[in-house]
Design a protein around this motif. Structure first.
Motif: not given
Length: 355
Positions: A89, A92-93, A96, A100, A302, A305-306, A327, A331-332, A335
């Motif tokens: 994670w 991945s975060l 992301m 963003t 992913a 999430a992205y 997951f 992520h949201h 963000r």
């Protein structure tokens, strides 16, 4: 109190025709075996009716209630068994957040140089997420609120329409959800589990507002429900009927945003919003593919999430398709939190650079 009750009852009665249209669209899509039928069917039906001139009603407070329900559902995806995936994670975060930043840079550039919008409009319309909070912040700026609202609405519409073909194209996931048996449509959790979930919804929403979580009605209950499920207090599953109804309400919420929209008057704004959304979608796909190839993160998870924005909608899609809702939700949440905190800084920096 009686006046308040009467007002809410009147609002509900006015919304019922819109809800009936959304249910009919969802049922038709379900019968036609469309992916995400209740969400996309309701969204298409109400969007087309709105663009045709129908004066549809928003769910109003009902949408907030649905967000609480969705939050509680999402919390059920947090289980003790998921701890083995947490090592991925962090990477991945970070990816992301990088994606963003790229999305924000692209959307502001596109809005300024291609669409010809003002700086304030470009910034608030370009934020990839947090539409409610962003619109509220834009009220005290010089941004064109019509363009901001339309851009975010079109982006969510484009993303939801794009999800089935994109997921089908990358493979890795089945879009054909198993149809519950007739008796499963009427299934509900037991009294004890129902009480725990209701408590998570009420207390989570209250705590979310208390600590000023972004989209508190969604993320507050999600975190409260997650705490209950992670600690094993409850293992309640999601009733299929409740999930289908939540999809209909969210689909209707997207469709009614186009009520009163004249294609002749806002054609340029719509075209620019669609093109911008496609550009952001391309960045999300590339970033998701990169973290999948580099770290082995699930590509569908992913991607959801992205995707830029629509936390309730995209989290609900993840929940409906069984694509790692925990997951996607985390992520949201990260963000939106980062974007809201950085927006005043970004706005000030961009104004100084353009001065």
């Amino acid at each position: 109190m009686l006046d308040t009750f009467t007002t809410r009852l009147t609002a509900l009665s006015r919304f019922l025709p819109t809800l009936a249209l959304g249910l009919a669209g969802g049922a038709l899509a379900f019968w036609l075996d469309v992916p995400l039928p209740w969400l996309l069917g309701a969204m298409f039906a109400t969007t087309l009716a709105s663009l045709a001139g129908a004066q549809l009603r928003s769910p109003g407070r009902g949408r907030k209630g649905v967000l609480v329900v969705i939050g509680v559902m999402l919390g059920a995806a947090f289980t003790p068994e998921m701890s083995g995936d947490l090592s991925l994670w962090g990477a991945s975060l970070s990816t992301m957040l990088l994606a963003t930043a790229m999305m924000m840079a692209f959307s502001v550039w596109f809005s300024r140089r291609v669409a010809g919008h003002s700086l304030d409009t470009a910034l608030y319309a370009g934020v990839p997420g947090g539409v409610s909070a962003v619109t509220g912040m834009a009220l005290s700026s010089d941004a064109d609120l019509r363009v901001v609202g339309m851009t975010h609405a079109v982006r969510i519409l484009v993303l939801l329409v794009a999800i089935p073909p994109v997921l089908d194209g990358i493979g890795h996931v089945s879009l054909t959800a198993a149809t519950p048996a007739p008796d499963r449509w009427l299934w509900l959790p037991g009294p004890a589990d129902a009480a725990w979930l209701a408590s998570a919804g009420v207390l989570g929403a209250w705590l979310g507002h208390l600590v000023r979580l972004p989209n508190a009605m969604l993320f507050g209950p999600a975190l409260a429900s997650a705490a209950l499920h992670l600690t094993g207090v409850t293992h309640a599953a999601v009733p299929p009927t409740l999930l289908a109804l939540a999809q209909v309400i969210i689909g209707v919420s997207v469709g009614v945003r186009f009520t009163g929209t004249s294609l002749a008057r806002v054609g340029h704004t719509l075209v620019m919003a669609v093109l911008q959304a496609l550009g952001l979608l391309a960045i999300a796909i590339l970033a998701a593919w990169g973290i999948h190839a580099g770290a082995g993160v699930s590509l569908p998870a992913a991607l959801l999430a992205y995707m830029p924005g629509g936390a309730p909608e995209l989290s609900l899609v993840a929940l409906s398709l069984g694509i790692d809702p925990a997951f996607v939700t985390v992520h949201h949440l990260l963000r939106i939190t980062v974007l809201i905190l950085l927006m005043p800084v970004l706005l000030g920096a961009c104004r100084r650079l353009s001065a």
